[in-house]
Each structure stands twice: as structure tokens, then as C-alpha cells.
Design a protein around this motif. Structure first.
Motif, PDB file in Angstrom:
ATOM      1  N   TYR A   1      24.774   3.363  70.741  1.00  0.00           N
ATOM      2  CA  TYR A   1      25.254   2.925  72.065  1.00  0.00           C
ATOM      3  C   TYR A   1      26.778   2.813  72.059  1.00  0.00           C
ATOM      4  N   VAL A   2      27.351   2.125  71.038  1.00  0.00           N
ATOM      5  CA  VAL A   2      28.803   1.945  71.008  1.00  0.00           C
ATOM      6  C   VAL A   2      29.508   3.238  70.621  1.00  0.00           C
ATOM      7  N   LEU A   3      28.866   4.066  69.786  1.00  0.00           N
ATOM      8  CA  LEU A   3      29.472   5.355  69.445  1.00  0.00           C
ATOM      9  C   LEU A   3      29.566   6.251  70.678  1.00  0.00           C
ATOM     10  N   ASP A   4      28.575   6.141  71.531  1.00  0.00           N
ATOM     11  CA  ASP A   4      28.612   6.897  72.787  1.00  0.00           C
ATOM     12  C   ASP A   4      29.728   6.393  73.691  1.00  0.00           C
ATOM     13  N   LYS A   5      29.991   5.078  73.672  1.00  0.00           N
ATOM     14  CA  LYS A   5      31.087   4.506  74.462  1.00  0.00           C
ATOM     15  C   LYS A   5      32.430   5.060  73.990  1.00  0.00           C
ATOM     16  N   MET A   6      32.503   5.449  72.708  1.00  0.00           N
ATOM     17  CA  MET A   6      33.736   5.990  72.152  1.00  0.00           C
ATOM     18  C   MET A   6      33.779   7.514  72.215  1.00  0.00           C
ATOM     19  N   ASP A   7      32.733   8.111  72.779  1.00  0.00           N
ATOM     20  CA  ASP A   7      32.663   9.584  72.866  1.00  0.00           C
ATOM     21  C   ASP A   7      32.746  10.240  71.488  1.00  0.00           C
ATOM     22  N   ILE A   8      32.072   9.640  70.510  1.00  0.00           N
ATOM     23  CA  ILE A   8      32.032  10.216  69.166  1.00  0.00           C
ATOM     24  C   ILE A   8      31.114  11.441  69.168  1.00  0.00           C
ATOM     25  N   ARG A   9      31.562  12.526  68.571  1.00  0.00           N
ATOM     26  CA  ARG A   9      30.756  13.738  68.474  1.00  0.00           C
ATOM     27  C   ARG A   9      29.474  13.463  67.700  1.00  0.00           C
ATOM     28  N   ASN A  10      28.379  14.114  68.110  1.00  0.00           N
ATOM     29  CA  ASN A  10      27.078  13.873  67.496  1.00  0.00           C
ATOM     30  C   ASN A  10      27.081  14.132  65.996  1.00  0.00           C
ATOM     31  N   ASP A  11      27.838  15.135  65.553  1.00  0.00           N
ATOM     32  CA  ASP A  11      27.816  15.455  64.126  1.00  0.00           C
ATOM     33  C   ASP A  11      28.529  14.401  63.285  1.00  0.00           C
ATOM     34  N   TYR A  12      29.296  13.523  63.916  1.00  0.00           N
ATOM     35  CA  TYR A  12      29.929  12.418  63.201  1.00  0.00           C
ATOM     36  C   TYR A  12      29.066  11.151  63.218  1.00  0.00           C
ATOM     37  N   CYS A  13      28.188  11.027  64.186  1.00  0.00           N
ATOM     38  CA  CYS A  13      27.409   9.794  64.345  1.00  0.00           C
ATOM     39  C   CYS A  13      26.583   9.481  63.100  1.00  0.00           C
ATOM     40  N   GLY A  14      25.969  10.510  62.516  1.00  0.00           N
ATOM     41  CA  GLY A  14      25.160  10.288  61.322  1.00  0.00           C
ATOM     42  C   GLY A  14      26.002   9.781  60.164  1.00  0.00           C
ATOM     43  N   LEU A  15      27.212  10.350  59.984  1.00  0.00           N
ATOM     44  CA  LEU A  15      28.107   9.921  58.922  1.00  0.00           C
ATOM     45  C   LEU A  15      28.506   8.463  59.107  1.00  0.00           C
TER      46      LEU A  15
END
Length: 645
Positions: free
Chosen positions: A622-636
Motif C-alpha cells: 500500500y505505501v510502496l504504491d503511494k511512492m510509485d515504486i516500480r513493481n520489480d523493486y517491491c519484492g526487493l
């Protein structure tokens, strides 16, 4: 215990057990006679009134330490002996009480810093019981200030403020000190200190509304005055007085100018103007029916001189601050000449003739310490109930850092650290509260940011080292033998040391965050509402609905994800983001920062954390989406949070 997916935290049940064990240890062997007697038979009720926690409030914190006190000599040939005695070593004062224009800060006639120095100089180096008597004497002296005679001219808010402050002090000084248990004496002295400062701040002629308060340039002025007053600098041996001292050439004039600089000349101009209304200058009367401009100015200057004499007595007397040349030179510098100057001076001198010699016993036989002039703008004040439970926690100001102490620089909101302390001490007996804060201190030393201490810059290092050194000292004292008298002081010192250290752990600050106190308060209220299982709403207006989305948003709004994301993209310099490595993958730093936030939130709001499953994928994404983090970074990032990357 581990949070879901491996985030290490303190389990609540485990914490309670360890707190009970450590508390029992602390209360053993007669170390806490009063507290042991009062808490041994107290079982926690099913429901208790929550500990009152006030953040950003006026607070006074007294710190005790052991002093070497020389014993009276038993004969000409007897060896000098000494003993250890607990005395007041420091006084931290943060924020200000309500004044004549509460809650707004207006221009003080005499600088606020003089009032705080007056209090410190009266109590530093004294045993707690003597400090209480000294504050009582300060209050007695304050009631003889010229402004008090003008209370009859007050009305509305200024009158209510004065009456409330006076009533509080009258109630406190009526208490027989011998009836106050040792476990409550430090707390009692702190209440007296707060009461005196609130009263002094409410006396007529102390404040005038002349627009935005700009201050007196106190830091530079006091840097000149304090060393002279405490015989630290500016003195030399006096050839005419064996063993005596005299001021070096030019030092008397420097000290005199410094003391006059602590009186606001803009305020003098306002009192000189008979069109200045009582709303602007409480204690005056429209049209000068209170004795005219000369009387007003004489009263203000006399009040300033009396306050200086009770605060910087050594410097005051050696420079003859109240002598005719000093007063006339000051009046001349304001443009007052001829008959007006004569009239004002005559009124001031009559005040002194009527008052006589004001020196009192509380200024004698005091042990002065190097910390006497410290102006602590961050303080912690704790109150114990009659049954020995922590009933209130006042935290004034914020712990300073290399980035300052203002809002807008924290990754995790400052109030989260405060609520973690509240969780540790709320309605706890002393021993359990002490153990809870010790566990917070231990946990802070194992936060992810601690792996980045080596990245701190030359400017950031001293702030971290200072906080770390005080944490070591405070925890050492807390784990040692504690008397009833030192109990409150020890717990306050530990809480202050924890908050100051937590504030400088790398990844805790990022310059450029957006301060929004109202939003922070709303989101905190929502999380605390969830923490209370929807039983205690402390926010403004109606309580929010029981919608998980509302509380998940509030949880992450207590984290400045926008500022952290900028740092992760290396759009912030390491000097403005302690712990930032310009060479590393910023997503790893982001993972460490998020992990640190989660650990802090769990310490403050464990039930809300569990209810929201805050460390799980749905919450973190949820918060990563608020920061517009790319999906390939979310797992890391998610793996980093859980120690897997």
C-alpha cells in the motif's frame, strides 16, 4: 516474538514478565521503601484511567546527581572528610507557560531566559528540600514586584491567567514539605518550579503586544553575562584584596550592557505611548490614569532590575547595575533627558529605598556547577499517583539533532516515539516503568539505522555521540541502586535519554519533510482509537468509521514516505539525511527505513499493528504504491524489510 514474516519486536506478554522481574529486583533490598510499600499490594484493575501524556507542553525536569560535600572540620589538625549527597545537578525547561496573552507568545519586557536562569540559579547544587524552600522565596519576592500592584487594572484573559497562576502557587507553598514522601519530592519541586515560572510570566508589565515577538538576542547576550556571573570568565586577582577578585578592564561595561539588553526597548516605547491600550499592555489604564508614562517606565525598569538582581547577583552587584550612572545612561540611550529622565530615575530610586536590601539566604552556600547556565529546551516531567503508578508524562519540546528540532524532518513522526514511551510507563509501578523504558533503549540500539552509524558526516557525528553517551550514563544509573528520592529523576532522565537517542538513530531524519501538525494529530488519534479497540477517541469531531482502510492510511501517514522516497532516489544530500549512502541502491535504504518505522509503530501501537497486519504484503505494498515504486523493486524492498535481502 517475531512479527509476521520475521520482524523482531518485543512481545507484550514477554515484556510484562520481564518488567515484573526487573521491577521486583528494583524494589528489593529496601531500595524503594515507599514505592515498595505502596505498590506491592496493588494489582492492576481491569480498567484504568490512561496516563496523561502531553506533547509540546511546558515542562520542567530536575536531574539529581551525587555531589562531594565537605564535612565540618573537627579540629585544626583533623583531616578534611567529605560525603556523597544527592543534589540538583541540572534543570531542563522546555516551552513556556500561558502568559498574559495565552496561548500566543508576545514580547517579554524582561527576556524569558532571565526567569529560567533565576529558577536554575536558585536550585542548582541544592538538596531537593532546600530547593523547594528556595523556590518558595522566589515566589515571595515576585509578589513584591511593581507589576503586582497593577493586578487591579487587569480584566478578562490576563486577569484569569494571573489568578490561576497565583492560586496554583498558593496551593503548592501551603503544602508542608515534611508531608511529601521522598518518592514524590523531585516531582513536587518540579511542580513548584513550573508554578513559579507560570506566575512570574503572568505578572502585569511582563509582556506587551508590540507585534511579532522577535526576542532579545538572548543567546549572544547570555554568553557574555553567565560566565561573568558564575566567576568562570572576566575576572582577575584583586591586588587590594588578598584572595579577592575584581572584574578585568572592560568586563563591567560588557556585563552592564548585557543586562540592559535583556530589557526590550520596543516595550519601553509602548509604555511611553499613552495611547497604548490595556489590551496591548495589560496592567495599564487608558489615557495614563495609572500614573502616566513616567510611572509605567519606572515600574518596568524597576521590575527588570529586581529580576536581574535575584538572577545574576554577583554580576549585578559588581557592576552597580542599580546605581545612578547605570540607570541614567540607559534612560539617556532611550532618548529620555531633562525633567522626564529625572522623574523616571526618582521613581525608580524610591522603589529601591522602599524595598530596602533584598538579599536573602537562598543565594548563600550553594554549590555552583558547570551546567548552571544550561538552557534545556527539551524536557520530560513525570508524575506518580499516590499509589506509586505513573499517572502523567509531560514532554516539552523535541530532542535537538544536527537537523534541528523542528517539525518536518522526521521519517517516523516524533509522536510515535512519545507514544512508545507512554506504552512503557502508562499506569505502571515505578519498577515496571523503568524496565519498560530500559527495553526501549535496548531495542533502539538494534534498529536497522544503527548499521549506518559509520555513514554519519562530521557534522552529524557529535550529535549522535552526545546522545549515545547520555544513553549509556542514564541506563547505568537506572540499573544501579536507586533511592526513593532519586526515583522520579532517574526515570525522567532515562526517558529523555531514550528519546534523544532515538531521534539521532540514522534514517530517523530527512530534511525537507512537510510539517503538518494538524494532520499528524488526526492520524495519531485514529491509530490510538484503533489501539483502544474503538473505546477512546481523542481527536476533534466525531470518531471515524470502523473501516480498515481509514486506519491503514493513518498508520502510513505517520511516516514521511515522500521525503524518504526522495532520499532513496538520491535527491537529498547525505548531510540532510543521516545514514544515507550515496553509493548504495536506494531501494535497500528504503527497505531499512520502512523496517525501522514498523518496529517503532509496533512499540507504540502493538494492538493496532496486529489488527492491520502492518508488516504484511498488503500493508507494505500500500505505501510502496503511494511512492510509485516500480513493481520489480517491491519484492526487493519487502524482502529487505524482513531481513531477507
Amino acid at each position: 516474538m517475531q512479527l509476521k514474516a520475521g520482524v523482531d519486536v518485543n512481545d507484550e506478554a514477554t515484556l510484562e514478565h520481564e518488567a515484573d522481574v526487573m521491577g521486583a529486583r528494583a524494589l528489593s533490598a529496601g531500595r524503594h521503601g515507599f514505592l515498595q510499600a505502596r505498590t506491592a499490594s496493588v494489582s492492576a484493575p481491569a480498567q484504568v484511567v490512561a496516563c496523561k501524556v502531553v506533547q509540546g507542553n511546558f515542562a520542567v525536569q530536575v536531574l539529581l546527581d551525587e555531589f562531594d560535600i565537605e564535612d565540618p572540620s573537627t579540629g585544626a589538625d583533623a583531616a578534611q572528610t567529605s560525603h556523597k549527597e544527592l543534589r540538583i545537578a541540572k534543570v531542563h525547561i522546555a516551552d513556556r507557560p500561558d502568559g498574559l496573552f495565552k496561548p500566543d507568545e508576545k514580547s517579554h519586557t524582561t527576556a524569558w531566559a532571565v526567569y529560567t536562569d533565576q529558577l536554575r540559579n536558585a536550585v542548582l547544587g541544592r538538596p531537593v528540600s532546600e530547593a523547594a524552600i528556595a523556590i518558595h522565596h522566589l515566589y515571595t519576592d515576585a509578589q513584591n514586584l511593581p507589576g503586582v500592584a497593577r493586578v487591579a487594572h487587569l480584566s478578562g484573559r490576563p486577569l484569569t491567567t494571573y489568578q490561576t497562576a497565583k492560586r496554583t502557587m498558593d496551593e503548592l507553598v501551603a503544602i508542608d514539605l515534611s508531608s511529601v514522601s521522598e518518592a514524590h519530592r523531585v516531582e513536587f519541586v518540579q511542580r513548584l518550579a513550573k508554578g513559579f515560572l507560570a506566575y512570574r510570566n503572568a505578572i502585569p508589565l511582563s509582556q506587551v503586544d508590540i507585534g511579532r515577538a522577535t526576542g532579545h538576542g538572548e543567546p549572544a547576550v547570555l554568553d557574555v553575562l553567565r560566565p561573568i556571573n558564575h566567576l568562570v570568565d572576566g575576572w582577575e586577582d584583586d591586588p587590594a584584596d588578598k584572595g579577592g577578585l575584581r572584574l578585568k578592564a572592560g568586563e563591567a561595561e560588557k556585563a552592564r550592557k548585557a543586562m540592559w539588553a535583556l530589557l526590550d526597548t520596543g516595550v519601553i516605547a509602548a509604555f511611553h505611548d499613552l495611547n497604548t491600550s490595556p489590551d496591548t499592555a495589560p496592567g495599564t489604564v487608558d489615557g495614563g490614569a495609572d500614573g502616566g508614562a513616567a510611572q509605567r517606565i519606572a515600574d518596568v525598569i524597576t521590575q527588570h532590575l529586581w529580576t536581574l538582581e535575584n538572577t545574576y547577583e554577583t554580576a549585578f552587584r559588581h557592576v552597580e547595575m542599580d546605581g545612578e550612572p547605570s540607570i541614567r545612561d540607559y534612560l539617556r540611550s532611550l532618548g529620555f533627558r531633562g525633567l522626564l529622565q529625572d522623574l523616571i530615575y526618582t521613581k525608580i530610586s524610591r522603589h529601591y529605598e522602599a524595598a530596602g536590601e533584598k538579599a536573602t539566604e537562598e543565594n548563600k552556600d550553594r554549590v555552583l556547577t558547570a551546567g548552571a547556565a544550561e538552557q534545556g529546551m527539551f524536557s520530560v516531567q513525570i508524575t506518580l499517583s499516590d499509589t506509586g503508578l505513573v499517572s502523567s508524562l509531560d514532554i516539552g519540546g523535541r530532542a535537538p539533532t544536527a537537523l534541528g528540532s523542528a517539525q518536518g524532518s522526521h521519517a517516523t513522526a516524533w509522536v510515535v516515539y512519545v507514544d512508545a514511551v507512554r506504552n512503557a510507563v502508562d499506569q505502571k509501578p515505578f519498577g515496571a516503568a523503568l524496565a519498560g523504558v530500559l527495553k526501549l533503549c535496548e531495542a533502539a540500539q538494534n534498529l536497522p539505522g544503527m548499521q549506518r552509524v559509520k555513514l554519519l558526516t562530521e557534522k552529524q557525528n557529535p550529535w549522535f555521540n552526545q546522545a549515545a553517551a547520555e544513553l549509556v550514563k542514564a541506563t547505568t544509573v537506572a540499573k544501579g541502586t536507586i533511592t526513593d528520592l532519586a526515583a522520579v529523576s532517574t526515570l525522567q532522565r532515562l526517558v529523555r535519554a531514550y528519546l534523544a537517542f532515538r531521534n539521532v538513530v540514522p534514517l530517523s531524519e530527512i530534511k525537507g519533510g512537510l510539517a503538518d501538525g494538524n494532520a499528524e494529530a488526526r492520524n495519531r488519534a485514529k491509530i490510538r482509537y484503533l489501539e483502544s479497540n474503538f473505546t477512546a477517541w481523542t481527536g476533534i469531531g466525531a470518531a471515524p468509521e470502523r473501516d480498515a482502510a481509514i486506519y491503514l492510511e493513518a498508520f502510513w501517514e505517520l511516516y514521511d514516505y515522500k521525503a524518504v522516497y526522495k532520499a532513496a532516489l538520491h535527491l537529498v544530500e547525505p548531510e540532510d539525511a543521516p545514514g544515507l549512502d550515496p553509493k548504495e541502491n536506494g531501494m535497500l535504504m528504503l527497505g531499512d527505513s520502512l523496517r525501522q518505522h514498523l518496529i517503532s509503530m509496533h512499540a507504540a501501537y502493538p494492538k493496532a499493528f496486529s489488527e492491520l497486519e502492518a508488516d504484511q504484503r498488503k500493508s507494505v505494498y500500500y505505501v510502496l504504491d503511494k511512492m510509485d515504486i516500480r513493481n520489480d523493486y517491491c519484492g526487493l524492498i519487502f524482502a529487505r524489510i524482513h531481513g531477507e535481502a
